[in-house]
Write an enzyme that holds these catalytic residues in place. Sequence first.
Site, mmCIF file in Angstrom:
data_model
loop_
_atom_site.group_PDB
_atom_site.id
_atom_site.type_symbol
_atom_site.label_atom_id
_atom_site.label_comp_id
_atom_site.label_asym_id
_atom_site.label_seq_id
_atom_site.Cartn_x
_atom_site.Cartn_y
_atom_site.Cartn_z
ATOM 1 N N ASN A 91 50.994 90.938 27.597
ATOM 2 C CA ASN A 91 50.209 89.360 27.163
ATOM 3 C C ASN A 91 48.360 88.882 27.899
ATOM 4 O O ASN A 91 48.608 89.829 28.744
ATOM 5 C CB ASN A 91 50.137 88.216 26.739
ATOM 6 C CG ASN A 91 51.668 87.397 28.583
ATOM 7 O OD1 ASN A 91 50.425 87.824 28.774
ATOM 8 N ND2 ASN A 91 51.599 87.311 28.320
ATOM 9 N N CYS A 112 50.985 90.027 16.364
ATOM 10 C CA CYS A 112 51.163 89.850 18.075
ATOM 11 C C CYS A 112 51.570 88.580 18.205
ATOM 12 O O CYS A 112 52.978 88.046 17.060
ATOM 13 C CB CYS A 112 50.015 90.328 18.875
ATOM 14 S SG CYS A 112 48.890 89.354 18.576
#
Lengths: 594, 757
Positions: free
Chosen positions: A262, A325
């Site tokens: 991330n 995502c």
Amino acid sequence: MEHIRTPKVEQVKLQDRFSNKVIAGTLYLTATHLIFILHHHIASVEKLSLTAGGCPLLIQCRNFRVVHFVIPRERDCHDVYSSLLRLLRPAYYEELYAFSYNPKQNDQQREEGWQLIDLNAEFERMGVPCDQWQLTDVNREYKVCETYPRDLYVPVTASKPIIVGSSKFRSKGRFPVLTYFYQEKKAAVCRCSQPLSGFSARCLEDEHLLQAISKANHNCRYVYVMDTRPKLNALANRAAGKGYENEDNYSNIRFQFVGIENIHVMRASLQKLLEVVGARFLSMTDYLQGLESSGWLRHIKAVVDAAIFLTKAVAVEGASVLVHCSDGWDRTAQVCSLGALLMDPYYRTIKGFMVCPSTHPICSAFHGFRCDQLDGDPKEVSPVFTQFLDCVWQVTEQFPQAFQFSEWFLIQIHEHVHSCQFGNFLGNSQREREELQLKEKTHSLWSYLLAEQQNYENPLYSPALAETQPILEPSTLPCHFKFWRNMYHQFDRTMHPRQSILKHILGLRESNRELERTANQLESLILTAPHGRKESEEESGNAEEEVPARSGAERTVEGSSANENGYIELQGPFSTKPEPQMVSLELGVARMTC
Amino acid sequence: MFSIKPLKPTLKSCVPPLQPDMKKAPQLTIRKLEAKLLPGEIVVSEVNFVRKCMGTGCSQDDLWGKLICTNFKVSFVSHEVLDRQVFQYRNRLLGDHDVPLACVEQLVTVNEAKGKQKVLLSNRKLKFSPTELVLYCKDLRVLRFRFDEAGPESSRKVCLAIAHYAQPTDPRLLFGFEYVGKLYRPPAGEHGGRLQTPLFICPSDWDREVKRTGATEWRVCSVNEGYAVSPSLPEHFVVPASLADQDLKQLSCSFVGQRLPLWCWNHLNGSALVRTAGIRDVAEQRKLEQRVCNAITKSHPKRSSAHKVHLDRSLPSIRDVRASFVRLRQLCAIGPYQESEDKWLSSVESTGWLDNVRAFLQQSVEVVYMLEGKHVSVILQEEEDRDLSCVISCLVQLMLDPHFRSLVGFQSLVQKEWVMGGHRFLDRCNHLKRSEGEESPMFLLFLDCVWQLMRQHPAAFEFTEIYLAVLCDSMWIPVFSTFLFNCPRQWAEYSQDFTQSGQQGEDRAVRFPPVWDWSQQFSLRDQTLFNSPMYVGKGVAARVQNGGVRTFRRAKPKIYSSMVRGTASMQNGVLGAHATLPRRNSLVLRLLSGSETPAQPDSPDSASQCFVRDWLSRPADPHGLLLPELLPSHLQLWRFYFLRWVSEARIARGGPITALHRLSLLVDEIETLQARLRQYGGTSTPPGLPPGSPDPGLTHRMPSEQSKMYFKTGPLAGPPQQPEYLSSSFPFSPVGNLSRPSTLGTPLSKLLSGAGL
């Protein structure tokens, strides 16, 4: 202006990062520039402890420049420091440079600049709308999803209730929409955000929508669902009522985690990388180990891997792919853009590249362009776009002939993402952008770049390759991923290569053109003027000697006349700003900014 | 070719156990497969129905054929008519699948059923019949053959034969002796004429070099004629003019290996580069050193004293270099690519190879600074003066003298410093498999350093990285005098011995060919792969100067001045730092401007760093001084060399070669156009040509203007097509044979193979 306390400080020393070279000069502070360093570029300002020479001021910029000033008087230093702190975090959009920047264009030119990018035209190029995909007006008032743009493409079979239902099941309402259509195999690349599935929740509409996407492609019975997160992160999200698709609930999907970290990991990684390469007396061991432990190249590789997977699935297998995502705007954008770049030669041209990021991540509202132009949460800043450009660069390194643009194009874009000089990268969504009236108040970067296209062209580009090799297959062995020196060291002049292939080839091309012209001229002379044979002979005799001389000179000049290295020389001609006459910092700073 | 020839006496000693079998070996192949044999080459053992594996497992891309062991190479001849594994260049001495025996590093036989594995050494027994043979080669190739369908007995014999022949014990058993004896080709004939590389065997070569560099205070001495003084020095070499032959003889006893100080090169400013061995006698050390230094000082025009560099102290030893190379080889050739994913950089780091490269370059820069910046002569001292000093002196000369960056110049440099300088190629290559301790890849390290320089200054070198790789590979073909001997004396001795023992050997002097005659290995077309399209040759500059006199009036003044600058300051091809013309960014001006700004008092930068920085601030000149940038991010692994055989690392239709391809096309086009222009100039002479008609020879190149580029523009002006076979390991890669899954080695590969792509 009210924030500037000391507009001018004399006898300031500028220190080079990698040696002890010092240049003395005068420091100026204006509303938008600190002697040409745009305030928006400044990532951090640090006051170091006092030294004998004066008070040091360390400025780190987002375009990877590190400037080290030594200001003789501490009070001046403090003034500059506090002014900068205020100036570089404007509280309102209207304070940004883009709203005051005026490149002497009239309104019509400005409008034309903005019209260069037309999303609908781009979809038309891909062959959408077609019998399976259509334009929907469900998001006309940004009611379904306020971070999506107005015009969205969905499968023909997906009705409005299905879309609305699906959007309620997706984080931030970002339901699956078309982002790239591979016409040859009718395979689609779609994007969305994570489902709000938690541990067991289902949503029939969402399942229907995926079914519709699958049905729109007759080539393949199933749809790949790529979750670009690592599995662990997705599992953790389930506790918060989010998560990932359950393969059992959806008919005909194949689910896959990709494992891109991330933004927080990425940010830390880049920070680490810059620390490593910024060290002054770096040993080989420190460099290689530091590079590895920063993990930056590994993250780049993960993105390229994912893009290759996408390309394989779409272009080779002919299957549609849904990418998401967490919120579907960072990693998703990177992967979709890079995938499209590998699949479609059009995006490898200068014009195409401008559309490619705009379809995908950047301009249009898909991507939350969180580059922290405003004084916001530092945790939301991320090097997503830098990373994307780095990925593209890695591919250009492997296929030097496949791209119309050179790395300077990428670097220039990167520069302006942070400079806030143009309106393209302001705002986080189409809605915000409309509210800001960007198109009316600011200028477009693309027209600026197109105007000096010749500076960014890759001389190695061969357009014929687009037909013979439409799909690029980069190798993702770790040994092929390199540190992008020209990006992260773009302002350390001593680090630049002395001779670049790029410059050489530009010289060669020039001399080639010259020769061809002379040859044609002579040919026509001989053919058209048989009577004036004497003169034409003389002429040709002259030219014969002149032209080798020219071409030879071109080559010699390549090495010897270039005051700077290739980068500077290329950059030189398009630095439109006047160089400050009185500032003798010129060597250190003025040339670094373009 | 297959009939059994009577073996030469020299060979008998090493053949015995296998010979009878070879005679009996039935040649019952479906299609007759024959190895191409060179003169003097004989087949020792062979086995049919062998499978050459392309990957770690068996795949449909594997080739079937015959594995043949000769006294020169391990040859694999494929059954398949349409051979899918073709190199883009052809070595005249070797087939596509051939490996010279001297190139075999290790031989591993495997029996899968019994789970046995054995490293096969010479004269060892093999108790099981192998199902698999793995050859680890010195050029980092790994070849795997499987004997599933082959006769167990003959496969065992082939393995034993390879093991036996790959590890000869006497240099005379090396194939070169066989080959040269059979070939009997006086090099002075057709080939010698073309060979422009001076071999530094005769005094005139040295004399020319002395004159070229303007070393007036140095003379060529022949004191070592017949190797009377030192066994490892060449017969002729260059010494300070102030030392008489008598002095030299007297001095020589005190040096290690009787190696007198050896002149390498002279800077334009008169400072010289000298290499010398250590002094044996500690008591006399000071006195001798003084004497040598004095002599060298006397040869300096300004009589400035010489600076001594102790290479042993500052550089990694040859053992360190070897150890790091072994680790690197492990990583590149064998290393599991899938597992080392995340650790690639640290694995590269742990080999220490780049550290070594950097250390050698760094040391060379220091020496360059002494010569160029401080105008003093430099003496490179190493205990034996045969390893480290070869690397350093070569690199220094490459950085300072553009002559050595041309192809011929580079070859003469290697000949001068390595071959004549007495680098022990025989031991360092370990051709005889005698002692591992002596083996060290110094030459490869040198080539890697050159590659780093080349990568940073692409326009300054006439040759390409392909050339460097091919040169390195030639080390493992034991035919060339260049890489076969420890010193010139050994070369002379063996040549002589051989002549005497030869049957008809009357007055024929056996001359081993040097590697520099590339036509032995490659066709003229393949040789063009060596030429870099980016090179700005001296020839070009000279032509500009001659042809440009009249046109300068019209040329832009900027170009004019830059050209004058380029040529005037380039005397003997060396850029003088104190050229008479004040250059725009010259050192003088820089110093002047530098004096205005107060220098940082607490500057830890050494003088040499300042020198480097000064150089960096000046414009790059491909004909001038070249310095490498040594920050870690500037040094890279030489991927082309180290990873060219690894199919996973191959970038199909990509890689740096595509850039080279494109550049070559451009350069070729320019050459064609220039030739055309010259023809226009020449049309005035033949009067018979009607004025209006187009010249028939217009579109054709003049015969003398043979293009130097490998890739040429087609006759039709169309968009240049990139050939499909280009890949990052061109010309070494097999083409189109591997249906390589492109995500191999990535976490997704498993999914991709499982998901039915």
